[in-house]
Design an enzyme around this catalytic site. Structure first.
Site, mmCIF file in Angstrom:
data_model
loop_
_atom_site.group_PDB
_atom_site.id
_atom_site.type_symbol
_atom_site.label_atom_id
_atom_site.label_comp_id
_atom_site.label_asym_id
_atom_site.label_seq_id
_atom_site.Cartn_x
_atom_site.Cartn_y
_atom_site.Cartn_z
ATOM 1 N N ARG A 311 47.635 6.922 12.905
ATOM 2 C CA ARG A 311 47.719 5.990 14.031
ATOM 3 C C ARG A 311 49.012 6.102 14.850
ATOM 4 O O ARG A 311 48.943 6.112 16.083
ATOM 5 C CB ARG A 311 47.500 4.540 13.569
ATOM 6 N N CYS A 342 53.572 20.626 11.845
ATOM 7 C CA CYS A 342 54.189 21.368 12.949
ATOM 8 C C CYS A 342 53.646 20.868 14.284
ATOM 9 O O CYS A 342 53.039 21.618 15.066
ATOM 10 C CB CYS A 342 53.935 22.866 12.782
#
Ligand SMILES: *Cc1c(COP(=O)(O)O)cnc(C)c1O
Length: 420
Positions: A311, A342
């Site tokens: 979220r 990443c």
């Protein structure tokens, strides 16, 4: 003010971590049961009592569904695996609400086989359902009020939403369903997500009550229930307040007495499909800080990532953070609290004022009990964490183990690919 305490002290949490390494989600059974009972009490006046069909997508774990079933809840499903989870948890028949959209025929068939209440998303789904699974005796349609109701920030303008029938289509839809042999009817809408204003739900109920009256009169059918959907919000921020369920219930009761009773539409059941407010505030993502990094900003890196809680990265959502053992210290450091993906949006918090964090500190992220673990994914080879239930007697039970590389490789058949 929302209470942002963690249900275990640091030493107790350390003992749990000895058995179950971080990160993991921890769900507080006692608090979930207390909240479920308060919800049921507030709506005890509803004909037949409160039914909340817990939105399985919020926390799709059969141990949790079983717990919620014991508090009188049903299950709101929208996929085949969710139907199977409900069935395994002992929830079946009309205790399942099948509120799906863009639904495959096989899923309608399974929902019919289980005797679930089918909540149709579109006029064109009537012939589709008839052809694929047959029209049941009890049927519900999802209303999209379009310009008649403002959506809230997460769900947006109802006219942009892919869900539901228009008002005019509903008259046509119920008439067709009646002609096809349906005898019992429900009406559903859901136009808000994570809404904290009690009036919003009262207004939605008023809208549905008026529509039930009009549909009943024009189509010549009798409604058994209205389904107010989910969307009751939770106070993610400490300065926010939980929705006062008694206020929502009182407002809806007044509307019921004004719009339903005098028109001879009583008894009409009122049901919900709430997920977030049922388990959200009672879940905690327990992590450890493993790095502290100082460049153009100050960063703290946790042993979790967006794979465990999406979220904040996805919506910029606020989740409160507690550094265990440092609750009393001043928040005199400003950090970006990151995961290891990443992707630069893999941050649990940006510019958050917190006490000084050192590698090794236990960092707890709040309000992860709904749409937390459930939204996890495996991008970047990240593995989803375990789920633990903190039981009422203080013991901790593993209700889902953490994923391993073998789980990540399970769908591959490739020589030489080893999980260690
Ligand atoms: C997501 C969803 C819910 C649950 O929403 P919460 O915000 O978790 O209460 C209920 N019904 C439908 C149709 C949904 O899509």
């Amino acid at each position: 003010m929302a209470d942002k305490r963690v249900p275990l002290a640091k030493a107790e949490l350390e003992r749990v971590i000895e058995r179950y390494p971080t990160p993991f989600h921890l769900y507080d059974e006692a608090a979930i049961r207390r909240n479920a009972r308060a919800f049921a009490r507030a709506f005890a006046w509803v004909p037949g009592g409160l039914t909340n069909y817990f939105a399985v997508k919020a926390l799709p774990n059969p141990h949790m569904l079983e717990l919620l079933k014991s508090e009188g809840m049903g299950a709101d499903c929208s996929s085949l695996p969710e139907l199977l989870l409900a069935r395994a948890s002992g929830i079946d028949g009309e205790r399942i609400m099948f509120s799906s959209n863009d639904t495959p025929a096989a899923e309608f068939r399974k929902a019919r086989e289980l005797g679930a209440v089918i909540n149709l998303d579109d006029l064109s789904h009537i012939p589709f359902l008839e052809a694929s699974a047959g029209i049941p005796e009890l049927i519900c349609c999802r209303y999209n009020p379009g310009p008649l109701k403002e959506g809230n920030a997460i769900i947006g303008d109802p006219r942009e939403a892919k869900y539901g029938f228009t008002r005019e289509q509903l008259f046509d839809g119920y008439a067709r369903l009646k002609a096809l042999g349906a005898k019992r009817f429900g009406l559903h809408t859901m136009v808000a997500s994570n809404e904290l204003d009690p009036r919003y739900f009262v207004e939605t109920a008023e809208l549905l009550f008026d529509l039930v009256a009009e549909l009943s009169a024009r189509v010549g059918i009798r409604f058994e229930f209205v389904n107010l959907g989910g969307g009751i919000g939770i106070p993610y921020r400490p300065e926010q307040r939980a929705v006062d369920l008694d206020e929502v219930a009182l407002g809806i009761r007044a509307a019921y007495d004004e719009k339903i009773r005098p028109r001879g539409l009583h008894p009409l059941r009122i049901v919900w499909e709430c997920g977030r407010m049922v388990t959200g505030p009672y879940g905690y993502l327990v992590c450890r800080a493993i790095h502290r990094k100082s460049t153009y900003k100050e960063f703290v890196g946790l042993d979790a990532s967006m794979a465990n809680l999406m979220r904040p990265g996805m919506y910029g959502a606020y989740h409160h953070i507690t550094v265990m053992g440092k609750e009393g210290l001043p928040s005199d450091h400003r950090y970006d609290v990151t995961g290891s993906l990443c992707e630069n949006n893999d941050k649990f918090a940006v510019d958050r004022d917190l006490p000084r964090i050192d590698p090794g500190d236990i960092v707890v992220i709040h309000d992860t009990g709904a749409h937390g673990h459930a939204m996890g994914f495996n991008y970047n080879g990240k593995l989803r964490s375990a789920e633990l239930l903190l039981r009422e007697d203080g013991s901790v039970r593993l209700i889902r183990r953490a994923e391993t590389p073998a789980d990540y490789f399970a769908t591959l058949d490739y020589p030489g690919l080893r999980a260690d």
